[in-house]
Design a protein around this motif. Structure first.
Motif, PDB file in Angstrom:
ATOM      1  N   LEU A 117       0.826  -1.205   0.000  1.00  0.00           N
ATOM      2  CA  LEU A 117       0.000   0.000   0.000  1.00  0.00           C
ATOM      3  C   LEU A 117       0.863   1.259   0.000  1.00  0.00           C
ATOM      4  CD1 LEU A 117      -2.830  -0.984   2.522  1.00  0.00           C
ATOM      5  CD2 LEU A 117      -3.031  -0.724   0.054  1.00  0.00           C
ATOM      6  N   VAL A 118       1.961   1.235   0.745  1.00  0.00           N
ATOM      7  CA  VAL A 118       2.855   2.391   0.774  1.00  0.00           C
ATOM      8  C   VAL A 118       3.475   2.619  -0.599  1.00  0.00           C
ATOM      9  CG1 VAL A 118       5.018   3.289   1.711  1.00  0.00           C
ATOM     10  CG2 VAL A 118       3.347   2.228   3.241  1.00  0.00           C
ATOM     11  N   VAL A 119       3.940   1.539  -1.239  1.00  0.00           N
ATOM     12  CA  VAL A 119       4.544   1.661  -2.567  1.00  0.00           C
ATOM     13  C   VAL A 119       3.526   2.200  -3.567  1.00  0.00           C
ATOM     14  CG1 VAL A 119       5.541   0.382  -4.496  1.00  0.00           C
ATOM     15  CG2 VAL A 119       6.264  -0.127  -2.157  1.00  0.00           C
ATOM     16  N   LEU A 120       2.310   1.676  -3.525  1.00  0.00           N
ATOM     17  CA  LEU A 120       1.269   2.143  -4.434  1.00  0.00           C
ATOM     18  C   LEU A 120       0.936   3.609  -4.177  1.00  0.00           C
ATOM     19  CD1 LEU A 120      -1.171  -0.921  -4.486  1.00  0.00           C
ATOM     20  CD2 LEU A 120       0.284  -0.114  -6.351  1.00  0.00           C
ATOM     21  N   ALA A 121       0.859   4.002  -2.899  1.00  0.00           N
ATOM     22  CA  ALA A 121       0.534   5.389  -2.561  1.00  0.00           C
ATOM     23  C   ALA A 121       1.600   6.343  -3.090  1.00  0.00           C
ATOM     24  CB  ALA A 121       0.388   5.537  -1.046  1.00  0.00           C
ATOM     25  N   VAL A 122       2.870   5.983  -2.937  1.00  0.00           N
ATOM     26  CA  VAL A 122       3.956   6.838  -3.426  1.00  0.00           C
ATOM     27  C   VAL A 122       3.916   6.927  -4.949  1.00  0.00           C
ATOM     28  CG1 VAL A 122       6.457   7.063  -3.622  1.00  0.00           C
ATOM     29  CG2 VAL A 122       5.432   6.414  -1.437  1.00  0.00           C
ATOM     30  N   ALA A 123       3.715   5.795  -5.612  1.00  0.00           N
ATOM     31  CA  ALA A 123       3.684   5.792  -7.075  1.00  0.00           C
ATOM     32  C   ALA A 123       2.523   6.625  -7.608  1.00  0.00           C
ATOM     33  CB  ALA A 123       3.587   4.352  -7.588  1.00  0.00           C
ATOM     34  N   VAL A 124       1.357   6.433  -7.022  1.00  0.00           N
ATOM     35  CA  VAL A 124       0.183   7.199  -7.465  1.00  0.00           C
ATOM     36  C   VAL A 124       0.377   8.679  -7.184  1.00  0.00           C
ATOM     37  CG1 VAL A 124      -2.266   7.588  -7.049  1.00  0.00           C
ATOM     38  CG2 VAL A 124      -1.408   5.262  -7.265  1.00  0.00           C
ATOM     39  N   GLY A 125       0.936   9.007  -6.012  1.00  0.00           N
ATOM     40  CA  GLY A 125       1.163  10.405  -5.670  1.00  0.00           C
ATOM     41  C   GLY A 125       2.089  11.101  -6.648  1.00  0.00           C
ATOM     42  N   LEU A 126       3.174  10.436  -7.030  1.00  0.00           N
ATOM     43  CA  LEU A 126       4.112  11.030  -7.979  1.00  0.00           C
ATOM     44  C   LEU A 126       3.479  11.204  -9.358  1.00  0.00           C
ATOM     45  CD1 LEU A 126       7.380   9.112  -7.004  1.00  0.00           C
ATOM     46  CD2 LEU A 126       6.843  11.513  -6.551  1.00  0.00           C
ATOM     47  N   SER A 127       2.731  10.208  -9.796  1.00  0.00           N
ATOM     48  CA  SER A 127       2.107  10.303 -11.122  1.00  0.00           C
ATOM     49  C   SER A 127       1.061  11.406 -11.158  1.00  0.00           C
ATOM     50  CB  SER A 127       1.485   8.965 -11.507  1.00  0.00           C
ATOM     51  OG  SER A 127       0.435   8.610 -10.619  1.00  0.00           O
ATOM     52  N   ILE A 128       0.258  11.521 -10.099  1.00  0.00           N
ATOM     53  CA  ILE A 128      -0.761  12.571 -10.053  1.00  0.00           C
ATOM     54  C   ILE A 128      -0.112  13.949  -9.987  1.00  0.00           C
ATOM     55  CG2 ILE A 128      -2.600  13.558  -8.629  1.00  0.00           C
ATOM     56  CD1 ILE A 128      -3.475  10.748  -7.962  1.00  0.00           C
ATOM     57  N   ALA A 129       0.993  14.054  -9.250  1.00  0.00           N
ATOM     58  CA  ALA A 129       1.691  15.342  -9.165  1.00  0.00           C
ATOM     59  C   ALA A 129       2.142  15.805 -10.549  1.00  0.00           C
ATOM     60  CB  ALA A 129       2.891  15.218  -8.228  1.00  0.00           C
ATOM     61  N   GLY A 130       2.665  14.887 -11.351  1.00  0.00           N
ATOM     62  CA  GLY A 130       3.085  15.248 -12.697  1.00  0.00           C
ATOM     63  C   GLY A 130       1.925  15.657 -13.582  1.00  0.00           C
ATOM     64  N   ILE A 131       0.846  14.892 -13.518  1.00  0.00           N
ATOM     65  CA  ILE A 131      -0.321  15.193 -14.347  1.00  0.00           C
ATOM     66  C   ILE A 131      -0.924  16.538 -13.962  1.00  0.00           C
ATOM     67  CG2 ILE A 131      -2.684  14.473 -14.880  1.00  0.00           C
ATOM     68  CD1 ILE A 131      -1.727  11.575 -14.477  1.00  0.00           C
ATOM     69  N   ASP A 132      -1.109  16.745 -12.653  1.00  0.00           N
ATOM     70  CA  ASP A 132      -1.757  17.972 -12.195  1.00  0.00           C
ATOM     71  C   ASP A 132      -0.906  19.196 -12.503  1.00  0.00           C
ATOM     72  OD1 ASP A 132      -3.832  16.472 -11.302  1.00  0.00           O
ATOM     73  OD2 ASP A 132      -3.267  16.505  -9.184  1.00  0.00           O
ATOM     74  N   ALA A 133       0.409  19.083 -12.333  1.00  0.00           N
ATOM     75  CA  ALA A 133       1.277  20.227 -12.627  1.00  0.00           C
ATOM     76  C   ALA A 133       1.222  20.594 -14.100  1.00  0.00           C
ATOM     77  CB  ALA A 133       2.710  19.904 -12.207  1.00  0.00           C
ATOM     78  N   LEU A 134       1.249  19.588 -14.964  1.00  0.00           N
ATOM     79  CA  LEU A 134       1.194  19.849 -16.400  1.00  0.00           C
ATOM     80  C   LEU A 134      -0.137  20.484 -16.788  1.00  0.00           C
ATOM     81  CD1 LEU A 134       2.395  19.524 -19.253  1.00  0.00           C
ATOM     82  CD2 LEU A 134       1.373  17.245 -19.320  1.00  0.00           C
ATOM     83  N   ALA A 135      -1.236  19.890 -16.314  1.00  0.00           N
ATOM     84  CA  ALA A 135      -2.558  20.391 -16.687  1.00  0.00           C
ATOM     85  C   ALA A 135      -2.833  21.768 -16.096  1.00  0.00           C
ATOM     86  CB  ALA A 135      -3.628  19.399 -16.236  1.00  0.00           C
ATOM     87  N   SER A 136      -2.252  22.061 -14.932  1.00  0.00           N
ATOM     88  CA  SER A 136      -2.541  23.318 -14.252  1.00  0.00           C
ATOM     89  C   SER A 136      -1.804  24.507 -14.843  1.00  0.00           C
ATOM     90  CB  SER A 136      -2.190  23.199 -12.762  1.00  0.00           C
ATOM     91  OG  SER A 136      -2.962  22.192 -12.137  1.00  0.00           O
ATOM     92  N   PHE A 137      -0.617  24.297 -15.423  1.00  0.00           N
ATOM     93  CA  PHE A 137       0.212  25.429 -15.817  1.00  0.00           C
ATOM     94  C   PHE A 137       0.537  25.508 -17.298  1.00  0.00           C
ATOM     95  CE2 PHE A 137       1.191  24.671 -11.334  1.00  0.00           C
ATOM     96  CZ  PHE A 137       0.901  25.914 -10.818  1.00  0.00           C
ATOM     97  N   ILE A 138       0.166  24.501 -18.089  1.00  0.00           N
ATOM     98  CA  ILE A 138       0.572  24.513 -19.485  1.00  0.00           C
ATOM     99  C   ILE A 138      -0.057  25.682 -20.243  1.00  0.00           C
ATOM    100  CG2 ILE A 138      -1.292  22.945 -20.223  1.00  0.00           C
ATOM    101  CD1 ILE A 138       0.782  21.731 -22.184  1.00  0.00           C
ATOM    102  N   VAL A 139      -1.300  26.048 -19.914  1.00  0.00           N
ATOM    103  CA  VAL A 139      -1.926  27.160 -20.614  1.00  0.00           C
ATOM    104  C   VAL A 139      -1.218  28.469 -20.290  1.00  0.00           C
ATOM    105  CG1 VAL A 139      -4.041  28.515 -20.814  1.00  0.00           C
ATOM    106  CG2 VAL A 139      -4.163  26.017 -20.766  1.00  0.00           C
ATOM    107  N   SER A 140      -0.971  28.714 -19.007  1.00  0.00           N
ATOM    108  CA  SER A 140      -0.312  29.962 -18.609  1.00  0.00           C
ATOM    109  C   SER A 140       1.093  30.051 -19.177  1.00  0.00           C
ATOM    110  CB  SER A 140      -0.267  30.054 -17.075  1.00  0.00           C
ATOM    111  OG  SER A 140      -1.571  30.138 -16.556  1.00  0.00           O
ATOM    112  N   TYR A 141       1.842  28.973 -19.135  1.00  0.00           N
ATOM    113  CA  TYR A 141       3.193  28.993 -19.668  1.00  0.00           C
ATOM    114  C   TYR A 141       3.192  29.180 -21.178  1.00  0.00           C
ATOM    115  CZ  TYR A 141       5.453  27.757 -15.260  1.00  0.00           C
ATOM    116  OH  TYR A 141       5.938  27.764 -13.986  1.00  0.00           O
ATOM    117  N   SER A 142       2.231  28.569 -21.840  1.00  0.00           N
ATOM    118  CA  SER A 142       2.148  28.729 -23.303  1.00  0.00           C
ATOM    119  C   SER A 142       1.870  30.168 -23.688  1.00  0.00           C
ATOM    120  CB  SER A 142       1.063  27.811 -23.863  1.00  0.00           C
ATOM    121  OG  SER A 142       1.369  26.458 -23.624  1.00  0.00           O
TER     122      SER A 142
END
Length: 223
Positions: free
Chosen positions: A198-223
């Motif tokens: 569960l810990v391994v899954l939580a860390v993996a999911v957390g990292l993947s969501i962080a990447g997705i959310d950061a990209l989706a949240s700022f790509i318009v403003s940066y563009s």
């Protein structure tokens, strides 16, 4: 209805990110302020997730999905009507974070209870399409609404969709339940290997969501 409610719960953040340029011109939303607001949204969801999960198990998925839809709809309409500065946006995003924290476990529980086990993989995949769907809707809101009638109407539309999702949730769970709750002994020990997984899954999911959310949240403003 679980996918719809899950989508509505995450929509405020991605819709704000998609229309950041228009919102910036209206309320002075700088890039730093956008980051803080998105952080408040997902931070509130993270803090509230564990207690929200316990409440979902207590009150059931149907009641919880309706509550999440009401919270999401209220936050989006509030953004449309009340927001004229970033502090107000952050308060409403904290409310939206509570909706997100409730919708995710409620939708998961709905799939677990209402879908035959041999089809769980497919329907959990459908359920997790909520994030890309909300990103798509946030992007479409720019040419369809923000550049025509104004960004506030996009949030009003999102609130209306949330209320429609709430109306689609059944009043009773019994007719849809195919996998009833199996009682377990209170205080039963969890194996160490299961905790480690569960810990391994939580860390993996957390990292993947962080990447997705950061990209989706700022790509318009940066563009």
């Amino acid at each position: 209805m679980a996918v719809a409610t899950d989508t509505m719960s995450v929509l405020p953040g991605f819709m704000t990110a998609g229309m950041a340029v228009q919102i910036r011109d209206d309320i002075g939303l700088s890039l730093s302020s956008l980051g803080i607001s998105i952080g408040v949204f997902f931070g509130a969801a993270a803090v509230a997730s564990a207690p929200a999960g316990r409440l979902v198990e207590r009150f059931g998925w149907a009641y919880s999905l309706r509550a999440a839809a009401v919270l999401a709809g209220t936050s989006m309409v509030g953004v449309a009507v009340l927001v004229h500065s970033t502090p107000t946006l952050n308060v409403l995003f904290a409310l939206a974070g509570l909706a997100l924290a409730t919708a995710h476990p409620a939708a998961n529980l709905a799939v677990a209870r209402c879908v035959p086990q041999q089809r769980h993989g497919f329907w959990f995949g459908v359920k997790h399409s909520a994030v890309p769907i909300s990103t798509l809707l946030g992007g479409l809101a720019v040419p369809a609404v923000a550049l025509t009638v104004g960004w506030r109407w996009a949030f009003i539309g999102g609130g209306a969709l949330a209320i429609a999702a709430m109306a689609a949730v059944p009043r009773s769970e019994a007719a849809y339940t195919v996998n009833p709750v199996v009682p377990t002994r209170r205080g039963a020990a969890v194996q160490t290997s299961e905790r480690r997984l569960l810990v391994v899954l939580a860390v993996a999911v957390g990292l993947s969501i962080a990447g997705i959310d950061a990209l989706a949240s700022f790509i318009v403003s940066y563009s």
